[in-house]
Design an enzyme around this catalytic site. Structure first.
Site, PDB file in Angstrom:
ATOM      1  N   SER A 105      87.968 -72.275   8.871  1.00 53.29           N
ATOM      2  CA  SER A 105      87.194 -72.353  10.137  1.00 53.29           C
ATOM      3  C   SER A 105      86.223 -71.362  10.217  1.00 53.29           C
ATOM      4  O   SER A 105      86.171 -70.355   9.552  1.00 53.29           O
ATOM      5  CB  SER A 105      88.221 -71.538  11.024  1.00 53.29           C
ATOM      6  OG  SER A 105      87.578 -71.614  12.561  1.00 53.29           O
ATOM      7  N   GLN A 146      92.568 -67.802   7.171  1.00 56.63           N
ATOM      8  CA  GLN A 146      92.158 -66.323   7.089  1.00 56.63           C
ATOM      9  C   GLN A 146      92.064 -65.881   5.693  1.00 56.63           C
ATOM     10  O   GLN A 146      91.536 -64.744   5.608  1.00 56.63           O
ATOM     11  CB  GLN A 146      93.515 -65.739   7.647  1.00 56.63           C
ATOM     12  CG  GLN A 146      93.963 -65.909   8.941  1.00 56.63           C
ATOM     13  CD  GLN A 146      92.879 -65.251   9.783  1.00 56.63           C
ATOM     14  OE1 GLN A 146      92.254 -64.245   9.432  1.00 56.63           O
ATOM     15  NE2 GLN A 146      93.009 -65.314  11.168  1.00 56.63           N
ATOM     16  N   THR A 155      78.638 -87.260  16.736  1.00 58.81           N
ATOM     17  CA  THR A 155      77.349 -86.663  16.161  1.00 58.81           C
ATOM     18  C   THR A 155      77.408 -85.336  15.747  1.00 58.81           C
ATOM     19  O   THR A 155      78.015 -84.465  16.228  1.00 58.81           O
ATOM     20  CB  THR A 155      76.485 -86.857  17.443  1.00 58.81           C
ATOM     21  OG1 THR A 155      76.339 -88.089  18.134  1.00 58.81           O
ATOM     22  CG2 THR A 155      75.028 -86.293  17.166  1.00 58.81           C
ATOM     23  N   ASN A 186      97.687 -64.899   9.592  1.00 56.16           N
ATOM     24  CA  ASN A 186      96.983 -64.320  10.453  1.00 56.16           C
ATOM     25  C   ASN A 186      97.370 -63.151  11.087  1.00 56.16           C
ATOM     26  O   ASN A 186      96.670 -62.002  11.354  1.00 56.16           O
ATOM     27  CB  ASN A 186      96.510 -65.123  11.400  1.00 56.16           C
ATOM     28  CG  ASN A 186      97.543 -66.099  12.082  1.00 56.16           C
ATOM     29  OD1 ASN A 186      98.255 -66.721  11.216  1.00 56.16           O
ATOM     30  ND2 ASN A 186      97.769 -65.897  13.406  1.00 56.16           N
ATOM     31  N   HIS A 221      84.336 -69.470  12.407  1.00 58.15           N
ATOM     32  CA  HIS A 221      84.380 -68.222  12.818  1.00 58.15           C
ATOM     33  C   HIS A 221      85.108 -66.908  12.490  1.00 58.15           C
ATOM     34  O   HIS A 221      85.193 -65.825  13.029  1.00 58.15           O
ATOM     35  CB  HIS A 221      84.453 -68.347  14.593  1.00 58.15           C
ATOM     36  CG  HIS A 221      86.032 -68.492  14.978  1.00 58.15           C
ATOM     37  ND1 HIS A 221      86.641 -67.738  15.244  1.00 58.15           N
ATOM     38  CD2 HIS A 221      86.874 -69.771  14.972  1.00 58.15           C
ATOM     39  CE1 HIS A 221      88.066 -68.169  15.655  1.00 58.15           C
ATOM     40  NE2 HIS A 221      88.030 -69.398  15.504  1.00 58.15           N
ATOM     41  N   CYS A 225      97.089 -64.938  19.017  1.00 57.95           N
ATOM     42  CA  CYS A 225      96.903 -66.270  19.466  1.00 57.95           C
ATOM     43  C   CYS A 225      97.912 -66.859  20.687  1.00 57.95           C
ATOM     44  O   CYS A 225      97.426 -67.662  21.327  1.00 57.95           O
ATOM     45  CB  CYS A 225      97.078 -67.498  18.408  1.00 57.95           C
ATOM     46  SG  CYS A 225      95.831 -66.946  16.974  1.00 57.95           S
TER      47      CYS A 225
END
Ligand code: PMP
Length: 386
Positions: free
Chosen positions: A202, A182, A240, A154, A204, A328
């Site tokens: 991921s 990434q 859920t 990343n 996003h 991060c």
């Protein structure tokens, strides 16, 4: 270009694609619980399964091998938790091998597990952030249960030879995990051809929603739920279904597949345009990472005698958003552990900036950055007491 925002922090997160936003808006109407047997439930379940098939196509695995999670951090934690269980149950394979430059969701898990007495080795990387296969070989043996190596880093973008590493892991009877977060949408990612047993991703990071990700696990790979509860995901991950986000992830996967080749070329072009332009305009800069094996949109540069955080703030005043090496761990002024682990000198690590491109960046934006960067670095170098 004045008063424009130039977002060059796409490795931190990406904006959602318009198609994703529209699909989520539609899916918000599917409020039924995807586990319910009535029509509303079945409608939601159909949308979830459609998205699952799209993600499976994107990473070349079977839809049944996809487990939706809250993101890549949860996916990575799940893998380590599965092998912690296996070791706890007394397996003769009681060692995990990973690298020194993984994402914090692995680095911190390693620290935690080590503090509890688990044997985990972090294979060092070279100056470009590459794992050497010869060095890796010295860490592998019949006692290794899991090998976990990220696909693309990343911060510096270095891409590891995942297929070769998976082969080596399997040769000693270990399972193979890769954090491909990434890499998705930037390079071809394939569980089948690489032969990996587990893969994390991921939403996003490729124009999908936040808070949704996947842990894909081959059918033969051990699995133990990290989140216990209901029977969702065949008991592999309770909770859920987050139908709208899952639908959004499915659409993002479709876009990533559709645009892979053209985006790869476009991102690399913008990245190279910025790299060459900065090298021409600013003396004494160091490009980090591996230039032959690099994620196309990632450019990490050290500017000796200038602090990364100061560069970031000056750029922000010009409307240009980037990150320092340790994205991060933002808020911390610690130099990037990825650069330090690659053997980059501490002063260079302090002066590093990551530019990360995405689908909405343009050549015009690169030209604007090339105009704004030289005076900022000149000013900061003039102020430096080093
Ligand atoms: N792995 C890598 C390589 C990442 O870049 C990130 C995001 N910074 C993650 C894992 C964590 O992803 P998420 O935000 O979905 O937990």
């Amino acid at each position: 270009m004045e008063n424009q925002i130039i977002y060059l922090d796409n490795n931190a997160t990406t904006p959602m694609a318009e198609e994703v936003v529209a699909a989520i808006a539609d899916a918000n109407a599917l409020f039924g619980n995807a586990s319910s047997m009535h029509s509303y439930g079945r409608e939601a379940a159909y949308a979830v399964e459609q998205a699952r098939a799209r993600v499976a196509e994107l990473i070349e695995c079977d839809p049944e091998e996809i487990v939706f999670t809250s993101g890549a951090s949860e996916a990575n934690n799940t893998v380590f938790s599965i092998f912690r269980d296996i070791i706890d149950l007394g397996s003769k394979r009681n060692r995990i091998v990973t690298t020194t430059i993984e994402h914090p969701s692995i680095v911190e898990t390693v620290k935690f597990l080590r503090s509890r007495g688990y044997a985990i080795d972090e294979v060092p990387v070279d100056r470009t952030g590459m794992v050497s296969l010869d060095v890796l070989a010295t860490y592998l043996g019949e006692d290794v249960a899991l090998v976990s190596v990220m696909t693309g880093n990343n911060e510096i973008g270095t891409i590891q030879p995942i297929a070769e590493i998976a082969k080596m892991a399997h040769a000693v009877g270990a399972f193979m995990h890769t954090d491909a977060t990434q890499a998705i949408g930037k390079i071809p990612v394939t569980m089948k051809s690489w032969g990996v047993d587990y893969l994390s991703l991921s939403g996003h990071k490729f124009y999908g929603p936040k808070g949704i990700g996947v842990l894909a696990a081959r059918k033969k790979a051990p699995f133990e739920a990290f989140v216990h509860g209901g029977h969702q995901e065949g008991g592999k991950r309770a909770g859920t279904y987050n139908t709208p986000s899952i639908v959004g992830l499915g659409v993002a996967s479709e876009i990533a597949m559709r645009d892979l080749e053209s985006e790869h070329a476009r991102l690399w072009h913008l990245r190279e345009m910025l790299r060459i332009g900065l090298e021409e305009r600013i003396p004494n800069i160091v490009v980090n990472g591996n230039q032959d094996h690099c994620l196309p949109g990632t450019l990490d540069i050290s500017f000796p005698s200038a602090e990364g955080e100061s560069i970031l703030l000056y750029l922000d005043m010009e409307g240009i958003m980037v990150s320092t090496g340790s994205a991060c761990a933002s808020g911390s002024l610690e130099p990037s552990y990825v650069l330090l682990a690659s053997g980059v000198d501490i002063e260079l690590a302090h002066g590093s900036i990551r530019f990360s491109f995405g689908r909405y960046n343009t050549e015009e934006e690169v030209l604007y950055v090339l105009e704004k960067m030289p005076p900022i670095i000149k000013r900061l170098r003039g102020m430096s007491t080093r």
